[in-house]
Write a protein that holds these residues in place. Sequence first.
Motif, PDB file in Angstrom:
ATOM      1  N   TRP A   1       0.851  -1.198   0.000  1.00  0.00           N
ATOM      2  CA  TRP A   1       0.000   0.000   0.000  1.00  0.00           C
ATOM      3  C   TRP A   1       0.882   1.241   0.000  1.00  0.00           C
ATOM      4  O   TRP A   1       1.984   1.216   0.554  1.00  0.00           O
ATOM      5  N   PRO A   2       0.412   2.333  -0.599  1.00  0.00           N
ATOM      6  CA  PRO A   2       1.323   3.442  -0.906  1.00  0.00           C
ATOM      7  C   PRO A   2       1.274   4.603   0.088  1.00  0.00           C
ATOM      8  O   PRO A   2       0.272   4.834   0.754  1.00  0.00           O
ATOM      9  N   MET A   3       2.388   5.298   0.157  1.00  0.00           N
ATOM     10  CA  MET A   3       2.449   6.625   0.777  1.00  0.00           C
ATOM     11  C   MET A   3       3.205   7.526  -0.184  1.00  0.00           C
ATOM     12  O   MET A   3       4.107   7.064  -0.885  1.00  0.00           O
ATOM     13  N   TRP A   4       2.840   8.798  -0.212  1.00  0.00           N
ATOM     14  CA  TRP A   4       3.613   9.742  -1.026  1.00  0.00           C
ATOM     15  C   TRP A   4       4.884  10.120  -0.294  1.00  0.00           C
ATOM     16  O   TRP A   4       4.892  10.253   0.934  1.00  0.00           O
ATOM     17  N   LEU A   5       5.947  10.308  -1.057  1.00  0.00           N
ATOM     18  CA  LEU A   5       7.188  10.876  -0.516  1.00  0.00           C
ATOM     19  C   LEU A   5       7.394  12.222  -1.188  1.00  0.00           C
ATOM     20  O   LEU A   5       7.366  12.304  -2.422  1.00  0.00           O
ATOM     21  N   VAL A   6       7.557  13.249  -0.378  1.00  0.00           N
ATOM     22  CA  VAL A   6       7.679  14.604  -0.929  1.00  0.00           C
ATOM     23  C   VAL A   6       9.070  15.147  -0.609  1.00  0.00           C
ATOM     24  O   VAL A   6       9.525  15.071   0.529  1.00  0.00           O
ATOM     25  N   ASP A   7       9.719  15.695  -1.634  1.00  0.00           N
ATOM     26  CA  ASP A   7      10.958  16.457  -1.431  1.00  0.00           C
ATOM     27  C   ASP A   7      10.623  17.912  -1.728  1.00  0.00           C
ATOM     28  O   ASP A   7       9.866  18.189  -2.663  1.00  0.00           O
ATOM     29  N   SER A   8      11.181  18.827  -0.932  1.00  0.00           N
ATOM     30  CA  SER A   8      10.886  20.238  -1.194  1.00  0.00           C
ATOM     31  C   SER A   8      11.943  21.142  -0.580  1.00  0.00           C
ATOM     32  O   SER A   8      12.508  20.820   0.477  1.00  0.00           O
ATOM     33  N   ASP A   9      12.215  22.243  -1.266  1.00  0.00           N
ATOM     34  CA  ASP A   9      13.021  23.306  -0.659  1.00  0.00           C
ATOM     35  C   ASP A   9      12.059  24.191   0.119  1.00  0.00           C
ATOM     36  O   ASP A   9      10.951  24.469  -0.361  1.00  0.00           O
ATOM     37  N   VAL A  10      12.476  24.632   1.279  1.00  0.00           N
ATOM     38  CA  VAL A  10      11.632  25.504   2.109  1.00  0.00           C
ATOM     39  C   VAL A  10      12.448  26.728   2.478  1.00  0.00           C
ATOM     40  O   VAL A  10      13.596  26.617   2.916  1.00  0.00           O
ATOM     41  N   LYS A  11      11.839  27.878   2.295  1.00  0.00           N
ATOM     42  CA  LYS A  11      12.523  29.124   2.626  1.00  0.00           C
ATOM     43  C   LYS A  11      11.518  30.027   3.299  1.00  0.00           C
ATOM     44  O   LYS A  11      10.443  30.279   2.736  1.00  0.00           O
ATOM     45  N   GLY A  12      11.808  30.472   4.503  1.00  0.00           N
ATOM     46  CA  GLY A  12      10.821  31.310   5.162  1.00  0.00           C
ATOM     47  C   GLY A  12      11.270  31.813   6.511  1.00  0.00           C
ATOM     48  O   GLY A  12      12.436  31.727   6.896  1.00  0.00           O
ATOM     49  N   VAL A  13      10.289  32.341   7.224  1.00  0.00           N
ATOM     50  CA  VAL A  13      10.516  32.914   8.557  1.00  0.00           C
ATOM     51  C   VAL A  13       9.680  32.120   9.541  1.00  0.00           C
ATOM     52  O   VAL A  13       8.511  31.847   9.279  1.00  0.00           O
ATOM     53  N   TRP A  14      10.285  31.763  10.640  1.00  0.00           N
ATOM     54  CA  TRP A  14       9.580  30.923  11.602  1.00  0.00           C
ATOM     55  C   TRP A  14       9.542  31.569  12.982  1.00  0.00           C
ATOM     56  O   TRP A  14      10.315  32.475  13.283  1.00  0.00           O
ATOM     57  N   GLN A  15       8.636  31.045  13.766  1.00  0.00           N
ATOM     58  CA  GLN A  15       8.498  31.522  15.144  1.00  0.00           C
ATOM     59  C   GLN A  15       8.011  30.363  16.003  1.00  0.00           C
ATOM     60  O   GLN A  15       7.222  29.535  15.534  1.00  0.00           O
ATOM     61  N   ALA A  16       8.506  30.293  17.207  1.00  0.00           N
ATOM     62  CA  ALA A  16       8.051  29.215  18.103  1.00  0.00           C
ATOM     63  C   ALA A  16       8.361  29.579  19.545  1.00  0.00           C
ATOM     64  O   ALA A  16       9.150  30.491  19.811  1.00  0.00           O
ATOM     65  N   GLU A  17       7.705  28.876  20.418  1.00  0.00           N
ATOM     66  CA  GLU A  17       8.089  28.961  21.827  1.00  0.00           C
ATOM     67  C   GLU A  17       8.950  27.741  22.111  1.00  0.00           C
ATOM     68  O   GLU A  17       8.490  26.610  21.968  1.00  0.00           O
ATOM     69  N   MET A  18      10.192  27.987  22.466  1.00  0.00           N
ATOM     70  CA  MET A  18      11.110  26.889  22.754  1.00  0.00           C
ATOM     71  C   MET A  18      11.199  26.677  24.265  1.00  0.00           C
ATOM     72  O   MET A  18      11.288  27.646  25.026  1.00  0.00           O
ATOM     73  N   GLY A  19      11.189  25.419  24.663  1.00  0.00           N
ATOM     74  CA  GLY A  19      11.246  25.098  26.090  1.00  0.00           C
ATOM     75  C   GLY A  19      12.616  24.579  26.478  1.00  0.00           C
ATOM     76  O   GLY A  19      13.144  23.670  25.846  1.00  0.00           O
ATOM     77  N   PHE A  20      13.184  25.190  27.486  1.00  0.00           N
ATOM     78  CA  PHE A  20      14.523  24.791  27.959  1.00  0.00           C
ATOM     79  C   PHE A  20      14.394  24.253  29.384  1.00  0.00           C
ATOM     80  O   PHE A  20      13.818  24.915  30.256  1.00  0.00           O
ATOM     81  N   ASP A  21      14.918  23.067  29.579  1.00  0.00           N
ATOM     82  CA  ASP A  21      14.892  22.487  30.931  1.00  0.00           C
ATOM     83  C   ASP A  21      15.870  23.246  31.831  1.00  0.00           C
ATOM     84  O   ASP A  21      16.957  23.601  31.395  1.00  0.00           O
ATOM     85  N   TYR A  22      15.454  23.498  33.033  1.00  0.00           N
ATOM     86  CA  TYR A  22      16.382  24.045  34.020  1.00  0.00           C
ATOM     87  C   TYR A  22      16.035  23.443  35.371  1.00  0.00           C
ATOM     88  O   TYR A  22      14.954  22.897  35.556  1.00  0.00           O
ATOM     89  N   GLN A  23      16.981  23.539  36.262  1.00  0.00           N
ATOM     90  CA  GLN A  23      16.776  22.887  37.564  1.00  0.00           C
ATOM     91  C   GLN A  23      16.694  23.917  38.673  1.00  0.00           C
ATOM     92  O   GLN A  23      17.424  24.914  38.662  1.00  0.00           O
ATOM     93  N   VAL A  24      15.778  23.676  39.572  1.00  0.00           N
ATOM     94  CA  VAL A  24      15.658  24.554  40.736  1.00  0.00           C
ATOM     95  C   VAL A  24      15.855  23.723  41.999  1.00  0.00           C
ATOM     96  O   VAL A  24      15.591  22.530  42.022  1.00  0.00           O
ATOM     97  N   LYS A  25      16.340  24.428  43.014  1.00  0.00           N
ATOM     98  CA  LYS A  25      16.618  23.770  44.284  1.00  0.00           C
ATOM     99  C   LYS A  25      15.469  24.085  45.225  1.00  0.00           C
ATOM    100  O   LYS A  25      15.078  25.246  45.369  1.00  0.00           O
TER     101      LYS A  25
END
Lengths: 359, 450
Positions: A111-135
């Motif tokens: 059974w099939p799945m499509w495989l897509v190749d593509s160039d992507v060029k753009g501007v992105w935004q995200a909230e990144m989560g960084f682990d830190y430790q508290v005492k």
Amino acid sequence: MEQQIIPPSHITETVELTWGLERIVGGCRACGQAYLISKSWIGQICPHCINGRLEEQPAVVRQEPPELLILFQLNKARLQNIYTQFTRGLWLAPDDFNPNHLLQRAMPVFWPMWLVDSDVKGVWQAEMGFDYQVKSSVEAYQAGQWNTQQRIETRIRWETRIGTLERHYDNIAVPALEEHAKMSSLLGDYALEQAKTYQIEDLGNALIWLPDLSPENSWEIAQKAIQQAAGNECQKAAEAQHARNFSIQAEYSNQRWSQMLLPMIVSYYHGDDGKVYPVWINGQNGQIRGIRAASQRKGWIWAGVSSGIALALFIAGLLLTAIPPITVLGAILIVLAFCIGVFAIIPAVWPWQWNRKQR
Amino acid sequence: MSGHQQSSIASFGNKMIISNTSNSKKWQPPANFRQLPSKIDGITIFAEVEKSEEEQKLESFKCPKCGATTKFNVSTSGIACEHCGYTVPVAAEKVGREAAENEFTLEALKRGEQGWGEDRRVLHCNSCGAEIALDQKAITSTCPFCASNQVNVLAPESNIILRPRFLIPFKVSPESNQERIRQWLGKGWFHPDELAASAILDRLAGIYMPFWTFDANITANWKAEVGYEHTESYYDHSSKTWRTRTRIHWRWESGQIYLPVDDLITPGNSHISQHILNQILPFHLSELVTYAAGYLAGWQAQAYDIQLPDAWETGKAIIRERAKEACYADIPSSHIRNFSMQADFADESWRYVLLPIYLAAYKFDNRVFQVMVNGQTGTIAGQKPVAWWKVWLAIGALLSPGILLGLIGLPLLLAGGIGVLPLFAGFILLVIGGIIAFNLYRKARESEAD
């Protein structure tokens, strides 16, 4: 959405020219699905609906051959074993529900799945989560003294990150079948990293299910998959442990669509209710799915026989109670008849309950 | 391969910073964002610069009109020129108790452990170019050559050290302090009569002192044997009568209390008298403003020398005692034994703030005494000399009635028996007088303590 970006599909009746295969397109009138099959499969049952028969027909076939393929990992002995396990232990099983019948009807299908190749060029935004430790600490007081127990907790600090992205993404797998979600649910996950480059000899005699979702219709999903891949890369680039609310404003270019073929084995059995029950096996890892239907007809037979025995015992018991020396035996027979009568309900009800749960 | 292009906008979040653009080459990050290193080629990353990360640069305060030195003026709450009167407001935001708090991250604790060292260092004056020797912990300075006021003079290499982000500006003017201190010196009967008139005020310096504030939510589980009194009747065989007696029934009990602690203040400087400091508290943290160099212009300011972990240990000791008191208050009886508890600290946070204090010293009778004034509320506390002859006279007066009655009662008791009454009254008066005299002595000692 600008649909001209995707290379168009061509209707072909001669796939030899496209995929280098000596196969024909076989379709099912009942469900509308089409397969690339060898001529010997004409007239066989459709592996999708297990209802219609395969007929030769024209179909939409893309010119590019599949790019990747996952090989069947199951031999006949392992299949036999899987079906044996599957059919074992079902009370009131239909006569047709046995491993030999399932093995005889097993149909290897890609059974099939499509495989897509593509160039992507753009501007992105995200909230990144960084682990830190508290005492932190727990202070315990006992016998006039304080004792401190230190505790280290890991928390996530979310920070906004923005940036640009100019990347090429290869072989993003996206659905090619409308029933992709159902198939994935039935067959479980495939180890896609084990896919190898398509070669004609790897196809064997297996049917090749043709996509019923065109690249044009799959583009929206493909775009999301590419964005997901971009989001994962942005997370790695930012060295963040977590990411959320990723968004991208991008241009997609140099797209290339091809297919990946995934192996499955379809078989079926006839229930005593006249229905045909399909059984699917993931051709890579052997995961099996299907309904293990119990026979209601057998249930009625069991219930009838039990009731008959109960009735006979009841009559015998009544007669024996009239003979004073063995009155006690007569009473025992009547009680036994009642018990069997009550238990006769079980085979009558159980198949219905079981089948309801299976569905 | 096909060269077709398609653009689209994907938005899964609710806040968009990126703007619509057709060509990412033209895209520029917002002004308050700075580029960070990226681990993957083809991806650039920008992050918002937090205000706390911005470097506190050395600032000199000179009047833009006449070039004279400017300083923060308490009356106008602005940076004023003493020469031409030109005044500009300080650019700061009042944040009060909403001032951002910091978690006890391992990184913050590590930074908070950094000391300042004891050496002096050299500051190059921005205004006249002179080299000035400075205390390591000084935040402000006044150039002795050109008199320019300079703020943020901490050594650049001390970036690893925590820096204050909030302060309470001075509200009490230095001018009003002279009179205020004189009035304070005149109060109290057991001090020398001439104290207010003869004390020579040696120095009076307004200084921003470092403090730590702590928040925490405490959930404490306690367990104890709690005794409940009950009265019972019993037959006394010796007197052959029914009597009553109180008995205590002990039983194990447990409970839980929740104690929120908000803005517990502990000092960040070990060189000022904690005893006097405690007397000028509290500060109203609702007046906290964001740190602005203008508030410090012309005033002294010190960085902390009690490190964050040490200050937190002090804070925790106070908090856990409060939690213990709260647990005791939760127990519905005064009879408690085998008490134990466990206080679970959560949501702990801290702030590093500068609070305004006037430090003063005066000379009296060739001795130097310290005074502190709360620069926000005007509360005064400090050392005061004691006229000990007054104290001893008062103690004598307090004890003498009891002794006198004792002396009268004793011969009367020996003579005939009616002396019991004065003897008993004398004993009571002696005890009362003794307690008052002890408190008076203690107060007098504390008055001179530093």
